[in-house]
Design an enzyme around this catalytic site. Structure first.
Site, PDB file in Angstrom:
ATOM      1  N   TYR A 152       0.839  -1.209   0.000  1.00  0.00           N
ATOM      2  CA  TYR A 152       0.000   0.000   0.000  1.00  0.00           C
ATOM      3  C   TYR A 152       0.873   1.258   0.000  1.00  0.00           C
ATOM      4  O   TYR A 152       0.548   2.242  -0.655  1.00  0.00           O
ATOM      5  CB  TYR A 152      -0.941  -0.019   1.204  1.00  0.00           C
ATOM      6  CG  TYR A 152      -1.799   1.228   1.319  1.00  0.00           C
ATOM      7  CD1 TYR A 152      -2.575   1.678   0.261  1.00  0.00           C
ATOM      8  CD2 TYR A 152      -1.823   1.959   2.500  1.00  0.00           C
ATOM      9  CE1 TYR A 152      -3.361   2.823   0.369  1.00  0.00           C
ATOM     10  CE2 TYR A 152      -2.613   3.094   2.616  1.00  0.00           C
ATOM     11  CZ  TYR A 152      -3.373   3.528   1.552  1.00  0.00           C
ATOM     12  OH  TYR A 152      -4.139   4.655   1.666  1.00  0.00           O
ATOM     13  N   ARG A 159       1.391   6.882  -6.684  1.00  0.00           N
ATOM     14  CA  ARG A 159       0.228   7.727  -6.998  1.00  0.00           C
ATOM     15  C   ARG A 159       0.598   9.202  -6.847  1.00  0.00           C
ATOM     16  O   ARG A 159       0.298  10.018  -7.729  1.00  0.00           O
ATOM     17  CB  ARG A 159      -0.942   7.369  -6.066  1.00  0.00           C
ATOM     18  CG  ARG A 159      -2.121   8.330  -6.168  1.00  0.00           C
ATOM     19  CD  ARG A 159      -3.352   7.828  -5.438  1.00  0.00           C
ATOM     20  NE  ARG A 159      -3.150   7.536  -4.011  1.00  0.00           N
ATOM     21  CZ  ARG A 159      -4.108   7.080  -3.193  1.00  0.00           C
ATOM     22  NH1 ARG A 159      -5.322   6.874  -3.658  1.00  0.00           N
ATOM     23  NH2 ARG A 159      -3.849   6.837  -1.915  1.00  0.00           N
ATOM     24  N   TYR A 213      -1.963  13.134   6.655  1.00  0.00           N
ATOM     25  CA  TYR A 213      -1.614  12.111   7.644  1.00  0.00           C
ATOM     26  C   TYR A 213      -0.150  12.271   8.053  1.00  0.00           C
ATOM     27  O   TYR A 213       0.704  12.570   7.212  1.00  0.00           O
ATOM     28  CB  TYR A 213      -1.793  10.699   7.059  1.00  0.00           C
ATOM     29  CG  TYR A 213      -3.194  10.128   7.059  1.00  0.00           C
ATOM     30  CD1 TYR A 213      -4.237  10.700   7.780  1.00  0.00           C
ATOM     31  CD2 TYR A 213      -3.470   8.959   6.335  1.00  0.00           C
ATOM     32  CE1 TYR A 213      -5.509  10.136   7.777  1.00  0.00           C
ATOM     33  CE2 TYR A 213      -4.733   8.389   6.326  1.00  0.00           C
ATOM     34  CZ  TYR A 213      -5.751   8.982   7.048  1.00  0.00           C
ATOM     35  OH  TYR A 213      -6.999   8.415   7.039  1.00  0.00           O
ATOM     36  N   ARG A 226     -12.152  13.114   1.201  1.00  0.00           N
ATOM     37  CA  ARG A 226     -13.115  12.220   1.860  1.00  0.00           C
ATOM     38  C   ARG A 226     -14.389  12.062   1.023  1.00  0.00           C
ATOM     39  O   ARG A 226     -15.062  11.042   1.118  1.00  0.00           O
ATOM     40  CB  ARG A 226     -13.460  12.749   3.251  1.00  0.00           C
ATOM     41  CG  ARG A 226     -12.276  12.816   4.197  1.00  0.00           C
ATOM     42  CD  ARG A 226     -11.677  11.449   4.467  1.00  0.00           C
ATOM     43  NE  ARG A 226     -10.529  11.531   5.384  1.00  0.00           N
ATOM     44  CZ  ARG A 226      -9.811  10.478   5.737  1.00  0.00           C
ATOM     45  NH1 ARG A 226     -10.088   9.281   5.262  1.00  0.00           N
ATOM     46  NH2 ARG A 226      -8.786  10.617   6.557  1.00  0.00           N
ATOM     47  N   GLU A 333     -14.633  -1.473   5.567  1.00  0.00           N
ATOM     48  CA  GLU A 333     -14.565  -0.145   4.950  1.00  0.00           C
ATOM     49  C   GLU A 333     -15.811  -0.005   4.077  1.00  0.00           C
ATOM     50  O   GLU A 333     -16.226  -0.959   3.417  1.00  0.00           O
ATOM     51  CB  GLU A 333     -13.288  -0.026   4.110  1.00  0.00           C
ATOM     52  CG  GLU A 333     -13.135   1.338   3.440  1.00  0.00           C
ATOM     53  CD  GLU A 333     -11.773   1.504   2.768  1.00  0.00           C
ATOM     54  OE1 GLU A 333     -10.740   1.319   3.456  1.00  0.00           O
ATOM     55  OE2 GLU A 333     -11.747   1.790   1.563  1.00  0.00           O
TER      56      GLU A 333
HETATM   57  C1  3EB Z   1      -8.433   5.855   5.499  1.00  0.00           C
HETATM   58  O1  3EB Z   1      -9.401   6.556   5.778  1.00  0.00           O
HETATM   59  C2  3EB Z   1      -8.723   4.409   5.163  1.00  0.00           C
HETATM   60  O2  3EB Z   1      -5.547   5.359  -0.306  1.00  0.00           O
HETATM   61  O3  3EB Z   1      -7.092   5.913  -1.737  1.00  0.00           O
HETATM   62  C3  3EB Z   1      -9.739   5.076   2.383  1.00  0.00           C
HETATM   63  C4  3EB Z   1     -10.044   5.663   1.156  1.00  0.00           C
HETATM   64  C5  3EB Z   1      -8.456   4.621   2.621  1.00  0.00           C
HETATM   65  C6  3EB Z   1      -9.059   5.797   0.170  1.00  0.00           C
HETATM   66  C7  3EB Z   1      -6.741   5.546  -0.609  1.00  0.00           C
HETATM   67  C8  3EB Z   1      -7.474   4.776   1.644  1.00  0.00           C
HETATM   68  C9  3EB Z   1      -7.775   5.352   0.424  1.00  0.00           C
HETATM   69  O4  3EB Z   1      -7.263   6.261   5.498  1.00  0.00           O
HETATM   70  C10 3EB Z   1      -8.092   3.961   3.907  1.00  0.00           C
END
Ligand code: 3EB
Length: 344
Positions: A152, A159, A213, A226, A333
Site C-alpha cells: 500500500y 500515486r 496524515y 473524503r 470499509e
Molecule cells: C483511510 O481513511 C482508510 O488510499 O485511496 C480510504 C479511502 C483509505 C481511500 C486511498 C485509503 C484510500 O485512510 C483507507
C-alpha cells in the site's frame, strides 16, 4: 427504474443487465471474474478480483447516464464520455522484478501504479476532462511487504509521484478514492470518473485529511478527498470515499467489527452533513446512499450487515465484497454514492 439523475449507479444481476442492454451505459465493474458477454463490450469494463459476499449472486456495478455517450480507447485506458464527464478503466500487470535489484530501482508495483496514473492523467488531459473526481484502486495483496515496504505504501508513493508529474495538486483539490486489496496474481485495476468542470471537495471534520496524515502511515501520504460532488445539468452525484473506523488519523475499535462498522457509519453521516452544508441542500441522506462494503473476514458479514441495516433502514442498498483493507487493523470499509436530481 426510477428517474435518472445525472450519473446513475445500479448493482444489477446479469439478467437485469441484459434487459437494460447498453443504453446510456458509461462503465461497468465486475467482481467475480470475467462475465461472459461483457468482454467485447463497447464501454469500459473493469474486472476486479474481489469476491462478492452474501446471497446476491453475480452482480455488476453499472454506471449510466441520460446523455449521449461516446466510447474510445487511448493506450491501455478504455473510456466512455458524455459532454460533462468521462468514465474509464485500466488494468496493468506487474512485471516480474528484475533478477538483479539495483538500489534506487522502483518496485514492480510502484512502476505499474505510476504507469497506470500517467496513462489515466494523460488521457484526461488529452480529452479535456482534467478533473479527477473518483478513483477506485484495487491493488493485489495490498497488505503484503515486498522489497522492504508494504505494498500500500509503494502504491501511495507512486500515486503521488504521478499526480505531481502531471502538474496536479496532492492536497485539497484531489479526487475521492478507495484502495483495496485484490487477489494475488491479478493485475492492478483502476477505474475512475473525471469531469470537464471542477467538482466540490469535501473533508470530514472528525478526521485529519488523508493527504495530511503524519509520516507513521508512510513517507508519502495517500492522496484523496473524503468525498466529492459531481455537478451535471440534470443532477448531482456525491462520491463518498472508502470510509473506515478512523478518528483524527487513528484507527479506533481495533478487533471489534461491530463497533468499527458503527464508527464508519458515523463518519459517513458527518460527510453527508458536510455535503449538504457545502452544496446548500438537504438532499443527501443515509436513505439516498448506495453502499459498497468491503469485509476483511468473510465470517464478519452478518455482524456488519446487521449494523448497516439498523442504521440505513430495511430499504438500504448495499453490496458486500471480501477484500483486504489498506490498514491491517481495519476490518471493514464502506464507500457510498448518492444521486440526487436538480442542478447545482
Ligand atoms: C483511510 O481513511 C482508510 O488510499 O485511496 C480510504 C479511502 C483509505 C481511500 C486511498 C485509503 C484510500 O485512510 C483507507
Amino acid at each position: 427504474m426510477s428517474l435518472r439523475t445525472g450519473l446513475h449507479l445500479d448493482y444489477l444481476s446479469p439478467a437485469e443487465f441484459e434487459a437494460a442492454r447498453w443504453a446510456g451505459v458509461v462503465g461497468v465493474a465486475t467482481f467475480d471474474g470475467p462475465q461472459l458477454g461483457l468482454r467485447d463490450a463497447d464501454v469500459p469494463v473493469a474486472e476486479v478480483s474481489t469476491p462478492l459476499l452474501g446471497e446476491a449472486g453475480a452482480l455488476c456495478e453499472v454506471w449510466r447516464t441520460k446523455q449521449a455517450v461516446e466510447s474510445g480507447r487511448r493506450g491501455r485506458v478504455r473510456y466512455a464520455r458524455t459532454t460533462d464527464m468521462v468514465f474509464g478503466c485500466i488494468a496493468i500487470p506487474e512485471n516480474n522484478p528484475s533478477p538483479i535489484a539495483v538500489e534506487g530501482d522502483q518496485t514492480p508495483l510502484h512502476s505499474a501504479t505510476e504507469q497506470a496514473y500517467r496513462e489515466i492523467l494523460g488521457t484526461l488531459d488529452a480529452l479535456g476532462y482534467p478533473h479527477l473526481i473518483r478513483v477506485w484502486n484495487y491493488v493485489p495483496e495490498i497488505n503484503r511487504d515486498t522489497h522492504g515496504t508494504e505494498r500500500y505504501r509503494q502504491f501511495n508513493s507512486a500515486r503521488q509521484t504521478a499526480l505531481l508529474a502531471s502538474g496536479r495538486p496532492v492536497t485539497g483539490s484531489v479526487s475521492a478514492a478507495c484502495a483495496l486489496g485484490a487477489a494475488a496474481g491479478s493485475p492492478l485495476v483502476i477505474y475512475f470518473v473525471a469531469s470537464h468542470t471542477a467538482p466540490t471537495f469535501i473533508e470530514n471534520p472528525r478526521q485529519v485529511s488523508a493527504y495530511n496524515y503524519p509520516p507513521q502511515y508512510g513517507a508519502r501520504t495517500p492522496v484523496f478527498s473524503r468525498a466529492t460532488v459531481l455537478h451535471e445539468p440534470d443532477g448531482m452525484t456525491l462520491f463518498i470515499s472508502g470510509t473506515a473506523s478512523i478518528i483524527g488519523h487513528q484507527t479506533i475499535h481495533a478487533g471489534d467489527t461491530a463497533a468499527q462498522t458503527r464508527e464508519t457509519i458515523t463518519n459517513i453521516e458527518a460527510l453527508l452533513g458536510e455535503a449538504n452544508r457545502v452544496t446548500g441542500s438537504e438532499k443527501f441522506t443515509l436513505e439516498t446512499l448506495v453502499c459498497k462494503v468491503y469485509v476483511r473476514h468473510a465470517a464478519d458479514l452478518p455482524v456488519i450487515q446487521a449494523e448497516l441495516r439498523a442504521a440505513l433502514g430495511p430499504a438500504s442498498r448495499a453490496v458486500y465484497l471480501q477484500a483486504d483493507i489498506c490498514r491491517r487493523d481495519l476490518l471493514v470499509e464502506i464507500e457510498a454514492t448518492a444521486m440526487v436530481p436538480g442542478a447545482w
